[in-house]
Design a protein around this motif. Structure first.
Motif, PDB file in Angstrom:
ATOM      1  N   MET A 121      -9.125  -8.267   3.748  1.00 45.17           N
ATOM      2  CA  MET A 121      -7.915  -7.451   3.856  1.00 45.17           C
ATOM      3  C   MET A 121      -6.839  -8.004   2.936  1.00 45.17           C
ATOM      4  N   ALA A 122      -5.883  -7.166   2.631  1.00 45.06           N
ATOM      5  CA  ALA A 122      -4.778  -7.600   1.777  1.00 45.06           C
ATOM      6  C   ALA A 122      -3.493  -6.885   2.165  1.00 45.06           C
ATOM      7  N   TRP A 123      -2.406  -7.496   1.783  1.00 45.69           N
ATOM      8  CA  TRP A 123      -1.083  -6.859   1.831  1.00 45.69           C
ATOM      9  C   TRP A 123      -0.611  -6.672   0.389  1.00 45.69           C
ATOM     10  N   LEU A 124      -0.091  -5.503   0.110  1.00 46.57           N
ATOM     11  CA  LEU A 124       0.501  -5.191  -1.177  1.00 46.57           C
ATOM     12  C   LEU A 124       1.864  -4.581  -0.918  1.00 46.57           C
ATOM     13  N   ARG A 125       2.688  -4.534  -1.948  1.00 47.54           N
ATOM     14  CA  ARG A 125       4.011  -3.946  -1.777  1.00 47.54           C
ATOM     15  C   ARG A 125       4.420  -3.179  -3.025  1.00 47.54           C
ATOM     16  N   GLN A 126       5.330  -2.257  -2.827  1.00 41.60           N
ATOM     17  CA  GLN A 126       5.865  -1.481  -3.936  1.00 41.60           C
ATOM     18  C   GLN A 126       7.354  -1.295  -3.749  1.00 41.60           C
ATOM     19  N   HIS A 156       0.165  -7.021  -5.643  1.00 42.54           N
ATOM     20  CA  HIS A 156      -0.530  -7.782  -4.615  1.00 42.54           C
ATOM     21  C   HIS A 156       0.391  -8.834  -4.028  1.00 42.54           C
ATOM     22  N   VAL A 157       0.327  -9.000  -2.711  1.00 41.44           N
ATOM     23  CA  VAL A 157       1.151  -9.996  -2.034  1.00 41.44           C
ATOM     24  C   VAL A 157       0.268 -11.121  -1.491  1.00 41.44           C
ATOM     25  N   ALA A 158      -0.756 -10.744  -0.715  1.00 44.03           N
ATOM     26  CA  ALA A 158      -1.608 -11.750  -0.075  1.00 44.03           C
ATOM     27  C   ALA A 158      -2.961 -11.131   0.243  1.00 44.03           C
ATOM     28  N   HIS A 159      -3.962 -12.017   0.314  1.00 47.81           N
ATOM     29  CA  HIS A 159      -5.339 -11.572   0.567  1.00 47.81           C
ATOM     30  C   HIS A 159      -5.985 -12.550   1.534  1.00 47.81           C
ATOM     31  N   ILE A 160      -6.850 -12.031   2.403  1.00 46.82           N
ATOM     32  CA  ILE A 160      -7.559 -12.896   3.348  1.00 46.82           C
ATOM     33  C   ILE A 160      -9.003 -12.430   3.444  1.00 46.82           C
ATOM     34  N   ASN A 161      -9.913 -13.388   3.482  1.00 44.92           N
ATOM     35  CA  ASN A 161     -11.323 -12.990   3.563  1.00 44.92           C
ATOM     36  C   ASN A 161     -11.668 -12.565   4.988  1.00 44.92           C
ATOM     37  N   THR A 183      12.432  -6.749  -0.923  1.00 39.24           N
ATOM     38  CA  THR A 183      12.597  -5.387  -0.442  1.00 39.24           C
ATOM     39  C   THR A 183      11.562  -4.475  -1.086  1.00 39.24           C
ATOM     40  N   ALA A 184      10.793  -3.775  -0.247  1.00 39.58           N
ATOM     41  CA  ALA A 184       9.713  -2.918  -0.730  1.00 39.58           C
ATOM     42  C   ALA A 184       9.065  -2.223   0.459  1.00 39.58           C
ATOM     43  N   VAL A 185       8.209  -1.280   0.148  1.00 44.54           N
ATOM     44  CA  VAL A 185       7.288  -0.747   1.148  1.00 44.54           C
ATOM     45  C   VAL A 185       6.035  -1.617   1.103  1.00 44.54           C
ATOM     46  N   TYR A 186       5.662  -2.116   2.258  1.00 42.45           N
ATOM     47  CA  TYR A 186       4.511  -3.003   2.360  1.00 42.45           C
ATOM     48  C   TYR A 186       3.323  -2.226   2.925  1.00 42.45           C
ATOM     49  N   TYR A 187       2.170  -2.410   2.279  1.00 42.70           N
ATOM     50  CA  TYR A 187       0.947  -1.727   2.671  1.00 42.70           C
ATOM     51  C   TYR A 187      -0.135  -2.749   2.996  1.00 42.70           C
ATOM     52  N   CYS A 188      -0.916  -2.475   4.016  1.00 49.51           N
ATOM     53  CA  CYS A 188      -2.142  -3.235   4.187  1.00 49.51           C
ATOM     54  C   CYS A 188      -3.289  -2.394   3.647  1.00 49.51           C
ATOM     55  N   ALA A 189      -4.333  -3.086   3.210  1.00 51.18           N
ATOM     56  CA  ALA A 189      -5.462  -2.399   2.598  1.00 51.18           C
ATOM     57  C   ALA A 189      -6.750  -3.147   2.905  1.00 51.18           C
ATOM     58  N   ALA A 190      -7.827  -2.397   3.002  1.00 46.40           N
ATOM     59  CA  ALA A 190      -9.156  -2.948   3.264  1.00 46.40           C
ATOM     60  C   ALA A 190      -9.955  -2.961   1.964  1.00 46.40           C
TER      61      ALA A 190
END
Length: 120
Positions: A34-39, A47-52, A91-98
């Protein structure tokens, strides 16, 4: 199909903290990276962060390393982003992604996003 729902965004003063959550339904969360990204407005998504899948390997953007922590609870189908020492530039919209299995940086499923606003 996996559905992702983020929560925990909001307005915070610089130096403050927020914890974002992303809960998955459907799919196989416990075996998915999974990851968190922002715009931010007017900027490309980053990309902000990633985890296995197991949670024992994480990576961070250089802009957030040392301030943000990504973690997951596979029993709850949830990934978190603890954000400390927040700055206005966060400051951004943060998204999680698979992440798509056996790929790097290709995301098949996205949440709707949660707004984080950091005031100076």
């Amino acid at each position: 199909q996996m559905q992702l729902v983020e929560s925990g965004g909001g307005l915070v003063q610089a130096g403050g903290s927020l914890r974002l959550s992303c809960t998955a339904s459907g799919g196989t969360f416990s075996t998915t990276a999974m990851a968190w990204l922002r715009q931010a407005p007017g900027k490309e998504r980053e990309h902000v962060a990633h985890i296995n899948w197991s949670g024992d390997s994480t990576t961070y953007s250089r802009f957030v390393k040392g301030r943000f922590t990504i973690s997951r609870d596979n029993a709850k189908n949830t990934v978190y982003l603890q954000m400390n020492s927040l700055k206005p530039e966060d400051t951004a919209v943060y998204y999680c992604a698979a992440e798509r299995p056996r790929t790097v940086g290709i995301y098949d499923y996205w949440g709707q996003g949660t707004q984080v606003t950091v005031s100076s």
